[in-house]
Motif scaffolding. Structure first.
Motif, PDB file in Angstrom:
ATOM      1  N   MET A   1       0.312  -1.175   0.134  1.00 53.40           N
ATOM      2  CA  MET A   1      -0.038   0.005  -0.298  1.00 53.40           C
ATOM      3  C   MET A   1       0.915   1.102  -0.046  1.00 53.40           C
ATOM      4  N   ARG A   2       0.185   2.470  -0.793  1.00 54.44           N
ATOM      5  CA  ARG A   2       1.524   3.792  -1.168  1.00 54.44           C
ATOM      6  C   ARG A   2       0.056   4.752  -0.434  1.00 54.44           C
ATOM      7  N   TYR A   3       1.289   5.385   0.033  1.00 55.14           N
ATOM      8  CA  TYR A   3       0.324   6.428   1.645  1.00 55.14           C
ATOM      9  C   TYR A   3       0.149   8.038   0.577  1.00 55.14           C
ATOM     10  N   ILE A   4      -0.783   8.894   0.986  1.00 55.86           N
ATOM     11  CA  ILE A   4      -0.748   9.987   0.603  1.00 55.86           C
ATOM     12  C   ILE A   4      -0.851  10.728   2.029  1.00 55.86           C
ATOM     13  N   GLY A   5      -0.475  11.093   2.566  1.00 53.58           N
ATOM     14  CA  GLY A   5      -0.180  12.005   4.369  1.00 53.58           C
ATOM     15  C   GLY A   5      -1.211  13.495   4.161  1.00 53.58           C
ATOM     16  N   LEU A   6      -2.273  13.548   5.182  1.00 50.64           N
ATOM     17  CA  LEU A   6      -2.896  15.070   4.626  1.00 50.64           C
ATOM     18  C   LEU A   6      -2.667  15.453   6.127  1.00 50.64           C
ATOM     19  N   ILE A   7      -2.265  16.933   6.684  1.00 54.95           N
ATOM     20  CA  ILE A   7      -2.030  17.826   7.454  1.00 54.95           C
ATOM     21  C   ILE A   7      -2.822  18.689   7.664  1.00 54.95           C
ATOM     22  N   ASP A   8      -4.055  19.059   8.741  1.00 51.15           N
ATOM     23  CA  ASP A   8      -5.047  19.803   8.189  1.00 51.15           C
ATOM     24  C   ASP A   8      -5.603  19.884   9.483  1.00 51.15           C
ATOM     25  N   ASP A   9      -5.692  21.339  10.372  1.00 48.00           N
ATOM     26  CA  ASP A   9      -5.527  21.543  11.692  1.00 48.00           C
ATOM     27  C   ASP A   9      -7.277  21.287  11.746  1.00 48.00           C
ATOM     28  N   ILE A  60       3.146  10.515  -0.678  1.00 52.27           N
ATOM     29  CA  ILE A  60       2.825  11.964  -0.921  1.00 52.27           C
ATOM     30  C   ILE A  60       2.095  13.088   0.575  1.00 52.27           C
ATOM     31  N   LEU A  61       2.465  14.524   0.784  1.00 57.80           N
ATOM     32  CA  LEU A  61       2.122  15.089   1.660  1.00 57.80           C
ATOM     33  C   LEU A  61       0.994  15.819   1.517  1.00 57.80           C
ATOM     34  N   ILE A  62       0.589  16.448   2.094  1.00 55.55           N
ATOM     35  CA  ILE A  62      -0.668  17.190   1.490  1.00 55.55           C
ATOM     36  C   ILE A  62      -0.690  18.758   2.689  1.00 55.55           C
ATOM     37  N   ILE A  63      -0.514  19.443   3.115  1.00 53.77           N
ATOM     38  CA  ILE A  63      -0.861  20.452   4.483  1.00 53.77           C
ATOM     39  C   ILE A  63      -1.286  21.338   3.702  1.00 53.77           C
ATOM     40  N   ASP A  64      -1.756  21.919   4.439  1.00 53.29           N
ATOM     41  CA  ASP A  64      -3.030  23.204   4.909  1.00 53.29           C
ATOM     42  C   ASP A  64      -1.734  24.228   5.042  1.00 53.29           C
ATOM     43  N   GLU A  65      -1.957  25.493   4.773  1.00 57.71           N
ATOM     44  CA  GLU A  65      -0.656  26.685   5.960  1.00 57.71           C
ATOM     45  C   GLU A  65      -1.253  27.437   6.847  1.00 57.71           C
ATOM     46  N   LYS A  66      -2.759  27.394   7.231  1.00 59.77           N
ATOM     47  CA  LYS A  66      -2.567  27.257   8.793  1.00 59.77           C
ATOM     48  C   LYS A  66      -2.913  26.866   9.863  1.00 59.77           C
ATOM     49  N   LEU A  67      -2.080  25.898   9.937  1.00 62.11           N
ATOM     50  CA  LEU A  67      -2.045  24.748  10.852  1.00 62.11           C
ATOM     51  C   LEU A  67      -2.660  25.579  12.137  1.00 62.11           C
ATOM     52  N   ASN A  68      -3.170  26.632  12.540  1.00 59.00           N
ATOM     53  CA  ASN A  68      -3.240  27.481  14.383  1.00 59.00           C
ATOM     54  C   ASN A  68      -4.627  27.870  14.568  1.00 59.00           C
ATOM     55  N   GLU A  69      -5.032  27.768  13.810  1.00 54.28           N
ATOM     56  CA  GLU A  69      -7.003  27.754  14.062  1.00 54.28           C
ATOM     57  C   GLU A  69      -7.721  27.174  14.849  1.00 54.28           C
ATOM     58  N   CYS A  95       0.685  22.459  -1.252  1.00 52.80           N
ATOM     59  CA  CYS A  95      -0.481  22.589  -0.179  1.00 52.80           C
ATOM     60  C   CYS A  95      -1.804  23.201  -1.346  1.00 52.80           C
ATOM     61  N   ILE A  96      -2.443  22.533   0.199  1.00 53.09           N
ATOM     62  CA  ILE A  96      -4.205  23.241  -0.526  1.00 53.09           C
ATOM     63  C   ILE A  96      -4.195  23.949   0.725  1.00 53.09           C
ATOM     64  N   THR A  97      -4.910  25.268   0.565  1.00 47.54           N
ATOM     65  CA  THR A  97      -5.028  25.946   1.427  1.00 47.54           C
ATOM     66  C   THR A  97      -6.209  26.505   1.272  1.00 47.54           C
ATOM     67  N   ALA A  98      -7.298  27.119   1.600  1.00 53.05           N
ATOM     68  CA  ALA A  98      -8.208  27.893   1.754  1.00 53.05           C
ATOM     69  C   ALA A  98      -8.013  29.469   2.109  1.00 53.05           C
TER      70      ALA A  98
END
Length: 216
Positions: A1-9, A60-69, A95-98
Motif C-alpha cells: 500500500m502507498r500512502y498520502i499524508g494529509l495535515i490540517d488542523d 505524498i504530503l498534502i498540508i494546509d498553511e494555517k495550522l493554528n486556527e 499545499c492546499i489552502t483556503a
C-alpha cells in the motif's frame, strides 16, 4: 500500500478534503488497491513529522498553511515543510489552502511541489489528484528500489565478511541517508553490524528496524 499524508488542523475540512481525494482514487480499481490516505491534525512538536512520515512511509504530503486556527501550535504549514525538505528532499509536498497567499507562504514556495487554493483544487480535482499520484509513484519507486538495494548490499557485506570496496560502503551510507537512517556511525561499525545480522534477517523491514535500533 502507498500512502498520502494529509495535515490540517480543522477536522471538518480535513475529512472533506480526504473524501474529495478518494473520489478519483476509487474510480479506478487498480489505484483503489494501491493508495490510502492518512490524515492527522498538527503535532504539538514540529519535529515529530519526520518520524511520522518515515514510520508510515508517506509518498505524498498534502498540508494546509494555517495550522493554528483550530489547534494550539505556534507554527504554520511552511515551517513544517522547510524542516521536511532537509530530511526528504524528493518527497512530493503540496499545499492546499483556503487562506490568502500571504508573504510567508509566497516567500517559501520553493519548498513545495505546488501550492493551490481549495477552489482551484475543486475545479480541477481529478487533474490535480493525477498530478499528486504521478509524483508519488515516482518517489515510491525510488524509495522501493533503494530499500531493495540496501538489502542486497547487506547480504553482500555478510558474504564478503565486511571486506568490500569504499564505493560499496559509500553507497550503503547514501542509501541509509535517503531512507532516513540518520544516526551516523563509522563504516567499520556499520559493516560489523550488517555482517552479524544480515545473514540472519532476510526481510528488509526487519533489517531496517534493527538497524534503527542498533544505531541509536
Amino acid at each position: 500500500m502507498r500512502y498520502i499524508g494529509l495535515i490540517d488542523d480543522r477536522e471538518v475540512t480535513r475529512t472533506s478534503l480526504k473524501l474529495s481525494l478518494r473520489v478519483p482514487l476509487l474510480a479506478n480499481g487498480k489505484e483503489k488497491q494501491e493508495w490510502d490516505i492518512i490524515d492527522i491534525e498538527p503535532f504539538k512538536d514540529i519535529n515529530e513529522y519526520i518520524g511520522w512520515i518515515s514510520e508510515n512511509e508517506i509518498s505524498i504530503l498534502i498540508i494546509d498553511e494555517k495550522l493554528n486556527e483550530s489547534t494550539v501550535v505556534n507554527y504554520l504549514g511552511h515551517n513544517v515543510v522547510i524542516i521536511l525538505r532537509d530530511a526528504f528532499p524528493e518527497l512530493p509536498i503540496f499545499c492546499i489552502t483556503a487562506a490568502k497567499r500571504e508573504p510567508d507562504l509566497n516567500d517559501n514556495y520553493k519548498y513545495y511541489n505546488f501550492i493551490l487554493s481549495k477552489d482551484e483544487f475543486q475545479e480541477r480535482r481529478d487533474e490535480f489528484v493525477n498530478l499528486f499520484i504521478k509524483s508519488g509513484e515516482d518517489f515510491y519507486r525510488k524509495y522501493t528500489e533503494k530499500k531493495d538495494r540496501l538489502s542486497e548490499i547487506a547480504d553482500f557485506m555478510a558474504d564478503q565478511n565486511g571486506d568490500v570496496s569504499d564505493e560499496i560502503k559509500n553507497e550503503a551510507d547514501d542509501i541509509r541517508d535517503f531512507l532516513m537512517l540518520t544516526h551516523k556511525v563509522d563504516s567499520s561499525s556499520a559493516e560489523a553490524w550488517l555482517h552479524e545480522f544480515s545473514s540472519k534477517v532476510k526481510n528488509f523491514e526487519d533489517i531496517l528496524e534493527k538497524i534503527n535500533s542498533e544505531l541509536k
